[in-house]
Every structure is written in structure tokens, then in C-alpha cells.
Design a protein around this motif. Structure first.
Motif, PDB file in Angstrom:
ATOM      1  N   ALA A  75      25.333  44.752  43.488  1.00  0.00           N
ATOM      2  CA  ALA A  75      25.603  43.386  43.011  1.00  0.00           C
ATOM      3  C   ALA A  75      26.803  43.430  42.082  1.00  0.00           C
ATOM      4  N   ARG A  76      27.377  42.249  41.856  1.00  0.00           N
ATOM      5  CA  ARG A  76      28.417  42.125  40.826  1.00  0.00           C
ATOM      6  C   ARG A  76      27.781  41.313  39.706  1.00  0.00           C
ATOM      7  N   SER A  77      27.347  41.986  38.641  1.00  0.00           N
ATOM      8  CA  SER A  77      26.542  41.319  37.612  1.00  0.00           C
ATOM      9  C   SER A  77      27.399  40.506  36.638  1.00  0.00           C
ATOM     10  N   GLY A 129      33.387  54.424  44.695  1.00  0.00           N
ATOM     11  CA  GLY A 129      32.800  54.019  45.974  1.00  0.00           C
ATOM     12  C   GLY A 129      33.248  52.608  46.293  1.00  0.00           C
ATOM     13  N   THR A 130      34.156  52.463  47.211  1.00  0.00           N
ATOM     14  CA  THR A 130      34.642  51.160  47.681  1.00  0.00           C
ATOM     15  C   THR A 130      35.450  51.396  48.949  1.00  0.00           C
ATOM     16  N   ILE A 131      35.410  50.436  49.862  1.00  0.00           N
ATOM     17  CA  ILE A 131      36.221  50.619  51.084  1.00  0.00           C
ATOM     18  C   ILE A 131      37.705  50.413  50.799  1.00  0.00           C
ATOM     19  N   ASP A 132      38.043  49.819  49.635  1.00  0.00           N
ATOM     20  CA  ASP A 132      39.435  49.407  49.386  1.00  0.00           C
ATOM     21  C   ASP A 132      40.392  50.568  49.076  1.00  0.00           C
ATOM     22  N   ASN A 133      39.870  51.676  48.629  1.00  0.00           N
ATOM     23  CA  ASN A 133      40.671  52.855  48.234  1.00  0.00           C
ATOM     24  C   ASN A 133      41.678  52.536  47.122  1.00  0.00           C
ATOM     25  N   VAL A 173      42.245  42.243  57.788  1.00  0.00           N
ATOM     26  CA  VAL A 173      41.335  43.297  57.313  1.00  0.00           C
ATOM     27  C   VAL A 173      41.137  43.143  55.804  1.00  0.00           C
ATOM     28  N   MET A 174      40.090  43.791  55.296  1.00  0.00           N
ATOM     29  CA  MET A 174      39.795  43.700  53.854  1.00  0.00           C
ATOM     30  C   MET A 174      40.709  44.617  53.044  1.00  0.00           C
ATOM     31  N   GLY A 175      40.468  44.668  51.749  1.00  0.00           N
ATOM     32  CA  GLY A 175      41.253  45.532  50.871  1.00  0.00           C
ATOM     33  C   GLY A 175      41.542  44.859  49.539  1.00  0.00           C
ATOM     34  N   ARG A 176      41.058  43.644  49.398  1.00  0.00           N
ATOM     35  CA  ARG A 176      41.328  42.843  48.197  1.00  0.00           C
ATOM     36  C   ARG A 176      42.819  42.804  47.926  1.00  0.00           C
ATOM     37  N   ASP A 177      43.300  43.352  46.789  1.00  0.00           N
ATOM     38  CA  ASP A 177      44.743  43.268  46.504  1.00  0.00           C
ATOM     39  C   ASP A 177      45.513  44.499  46.955  1.00  0.00           C
ATOM     40  N   SER A 226      46.641  42.320  55.754  1.00  0.00           N
ATOM     41  CA  SER A 226      45.700  42.608  54.676  1.00  0.00           C
ATOM     42  C   SER A 226      45.278  41.289  54.026  1.00  0.00           C
ATOM     43  N   GLU A 227      44.006  41.160  53.673  1.00  0.00           N
ATOM     44  CA  GLU A 227      43.529  39.868  53.127  1.00  0.00           C
ATOM     45  C   GLU A 227      44.293  39.461  51.867  1.00  0.00           C
ATOM     46  N   GLY A 228      44.857  40.441  51.157  1.00  0.00           N
ATOM     47  CA  GLY A 228      45.566  40.118  49.909  1.00  0.00           C
ATOM     48  C   GLY A 228      47.062  39.945  50.098  1.00  0.00           C
ATOM     49  N   GLY A 257      36.284  40.941  58.525  1.00  0.00           N
ATOM     50  CA  GLY A 257      35.239  40.643  57.535  1.00  0.00           C
ATOM     51  C   GLY A 257      34.310  41.807  57.209  1.00  0.00           C
ATOM     52  N   HIS A 258      33.040  41.462  56.958  1.00  0.00           N
ATOM     53  CA  HIS A 258      32.109  42.435  56.380  1.00  0.00           C
ATOM     54  C   HIS A 258      31.639  43.525  57.340  1.00  0.00           C
ATOM     55  N   VAL A 259      32.002  43.401  58.607  1.00  0.00           N
ATOM     56  CA  VAL A 259      31.677  44.503  59.525  1.00  0.00           C
ATOM     57  C   VAL A 259      32.305  45.799  58.982  1.00  0.00           C
ATOM     58  N   GLN A 260      33.402  45.637  58.240  1.00  0.00           N
ATOM     59  CA  GLN A 260      34.119  46.805  57.699  1.00  0.00           C
ATOM     60  C   GLN A 260      33.331  47.534  56.616  1.00  0.00           C
ATOM     61  N   ARG A 261      32.333  46.884  56.052  1.00  0.00           N
ATOM     62  CA  ARG A 261      31.585  47.513  54.959  1.00  0.00           C
ATOM     63  C   ARG A 261      30.323  48.238  55.436  1.00  0.00           C
ATOM     64  N   GLY A 262      29.970  48.030  56.737  1.00  0.00           N
ATOM     65  CA  GLY A 262      28.702  48.595  57.193  1.00  0.00           C
ATOM     66  C   GLY A 262      28.881  49.848  58.023  1.00  0.00           C
TER      67      GLY A 262
END
Ligand code: F6P
Length: 328
Positions: A75-77, A129-133, A173-177, A226-228, A257-262
């Protein structure tokens, strides 16, 4: 003298990534090996705040090394961003005698850990631990390699249909920024163009490049976005813009999307998680605190959170040049 570590807590936080279970397993097994109690907290910092935890012994992590996601959930608290939330978390750790924490997550997790360790005398170690590297202190984050392979597999499939219908596909694809995923999968899948946040290609150059592709006899094309990306348009607007300006192209968009995280982690991610987490436990037992671990030049290193979170996380722009040459 540093306080003796008898109990280590572990949690996974932020966006989940394949290999987090391998990391939890490595923490639990290393604790068992060194005769230290291990407690898992659910939903990252939120579980620390709410005292939502379980005991992890060597057997409770059996057969999870191959599983995607995280058995501890993530989660992101928002509560942990407040001093009251962090106070509650520290109180819960104290109540159940947790002497130190291993935090598995991305930059947000590390920033939370950094503040927490400044406020309370509880040693923490960050494991990336993140897919974004997108963490400077490691060449690879846990989950990134699996995500690359998931994306490559998807692009290869899209290439089949793109080629059958002579179409141009924009694939987001994902990667945030950060553009690590786009850049590496773009080269690996032989994309015609790659758009990443670190390099503003500009719309004119994109149109020029697509025209060139057509002239050179290519009937289908793949552009990895890239999404960012900062080109000024989202992937759908980009597709509309190209359709308006290059009507010869039959354009489609796929957002992966989120298929990349699984998915089941690759051998690389499982091994990386195992190496980093054994080191994290050993560092705590050696009295280290408030650092992250990372893999640099194939060696496990530790460094301060500041060092590990430096702005420049060094996407390899040379790959853009390679892509330009090879997409001729
Ligand atoms: O940080 C991992 C990541 O998957 C990013 O690539 C993406 O921008 C974000 O998380 C998506 O977050 P959420 O799962 O909250 O939609």
C-alpha cells in the motif's frame, strides 16, 4: 554500543513488483538462520501503524519464491506521511519488541524510512523493489527484469498483429517519471521509436521519423511510449495527432498497464532479491542502520538513503542512438 537485534520486521510498500515474495522469503530464512525472530507487517507502513502483523518463520515462506505479488500485500500509506501516523507505528513496533525494520519498496518507501529513522531510534534498511528501476543506488531494482520480459512478450505479440494489418501501434509502458522500461524494451523489441521522459524528442521529429519509416518500405511500426514522457501529449492524443498529420498510417494504441507488475519473477529477480535481503539482515546484525542496499557492478553494496536516492539515476541514452541506427 548498538542494541542487540533479536527481532526484525519486514514489509513491502508502494507499487508491488515481481520478486517481492522472494525478498520476504530471503529475510525470513536469513532470520531463521541467524536465530532472529521475524515479523511481517501487512500493507507496508499502514500495517506498522495498525499493528497488523504475523510471525514469519522459515516454513511460513515455503513455495513463495516463484509467486508474483506480495504475500504481505502492499500500500501507499497516507497516514505514515503524518507525525501522528509515524508515532503510532513506532509505538506498535515497541509493543511487540521489533528492534529493526527491513523496508522493501521504491523511492517513496525509502523516503518514509529515512524520516522514520531520523525521528525514532529504530534501525531500518531499504531494499529496492519496484518495476521502475528508478533508484540511483542500484543498477537493478527487484521486479524490473521481470517487467522487461513481460513487456517484450506483449510487444512481440502486438508486432504480429501490427504486421498483419500494416498498422502503427503506440504502446504505453509504465515507469512513472523514468524511461528505463521503455528504453530497454524499445531496443529489445526493435521498436521504430522510443519516447522517454529523459529526452524530449519533439512532435516534429516523431513525424519526420515515421515518414522516413514509410519511405524506407516499412509497412508496420511500433512506438514505445513511457507513461512519463514529456512530449506534451498523452498516448491517445499522440495517436490522434499522428493520424491527423500522417493519414496514411492506420494507428492503434495499447496501454500495457498493470500486467507489467504481475507474474512469476525471472531467475534474475529471484536471485537479486535473495542476495539483497540476506545482506540486509546481516547488516542489521552487524549494527548498521538507516541505509539501503543495492547491486552495483554485480556487487551488493550499502549506501545512505541520500546517496541511493540521488536525482540522476542514469538512464542509458546511448540506447536511443542504438535504436536510431537499428530502426533504419
Ligand atoms: O511505481 C510502480 C508503478 O507501477 C509505476 O510504474 C506507475 O506509475 C505506478 O506504480 C502506478 O501506480 P498504481 O498501482 O497506484 O496505479
Amino acid at each position: 554500543m548498538a542494541k542487540e537485534i533479536r527481532t526484525i520486521g519486514v514489509m513491502t510498500s508502494g507499487g508491488d513488483s515481481p520478486g517481492m515474495n522472494a525478498a520476504i522469503r530471503a529475510v525470513a530464512r536469513a532470520c531463521a538462520y541467524y536465530n532472529v525472530k521475524c515479523i511481517g507487517f501487512y500493507r507496508g507502513f499502514q500495517g506498522m501503524i495498525e499493528g497488523d502483523h504475523c510471525i514469519l518463520n522459515a516454513r511460513s515462506v515455503r513455495n513463495i519464491i516463484s509467486r508474483g505479488g506480495t504475500i504481505l500485500k502492499s500500500a501507499r500509506s497516507k497516514d505514515f506521511r503524518t507525525p501522528e501516523g509515524r508515532k503510532k507505528a513506532a509505538e506498535h513496533l515497541k509493543e511487540i519488541d521489533v528492534d529493526a525494520m527491513i523496508l522493501i519498496g521504491g523511492d517513496g518507501t525509502f523516503r518514509g524510512g529515512q524520516i522514520f529513522s531520523e525521528e525514532y531510534d529504530i534501525p531500518v534498511i531499504g531494499v529496492p523493489g519496484t518495476i521502475d528501476n528508478d533508484i540511483a543506488g542500484t543498477n537493478y531494482t527487484i521486479g524490473y527484469d521481470t517487467a522487461l520480459n513481460t513487456v517484450i512478450d506483449a510487444i512481440d505479440k502486438i508486432r504480429d498483429t501490427a504486421s498483419s494489418h500494416d498498422r502503427l501501434f503506440f504502446i504505453e509502458v509504465m515507469g512513472r517519471d523514468s524511461g528505463f522500461i521503455a528504453l530497454n524494451t524499445g531496443v529489445g523489441a526493435g521498436a521504430e521509436e522510443i519516447l522517454i521522459p529523459e529526452e524530449d524528442m519533439g512532435l516534429d521529429r516523431l513525424l519526420e521519423s515515421l515518414k522516413r519509416s514509410k519511405r524506407s518500405g516499412k509497412s508496420s511500426s511500433i512506438v514505445v511510449v513511457s507513461e512519463g514522457d514529456k512530449i506534451g501529449k498523452n498516448v491517445f492524443e499522440l495517436a490522434d495527432y499522428v493520424t491527423e498529420n500522417l493519414p496514411d498510417y492506420d494507428v492503434r494504441v495499447t496501454v500495457l498497464g498493470h500486467v507489467q507488475r504481475g507474474g512469476s519473477p525471472t531467475c534474475f529477480d529471484r536471485t537479486l532479491a535473495s542476495r539483497l535481503c540476506v545482506k540486509a539482515v546481516e547488516l542489521l546484525l552487524d549494527g548498521e542502520k538507516n541505509v539501503m542496499v543495492g547491486l552495483l557492478n554485480n556487487e551488493v553494496k550499502m549506501m545512505s538513503f541520500e546517496e541511493g536516492l540521488k536525482e540522476d539515476h542514469g538512464v542509458n541514452k546511448e540506447l536511443l542512438r542504438i535504436s536510431d541506427i537499428l530502426s533504419t
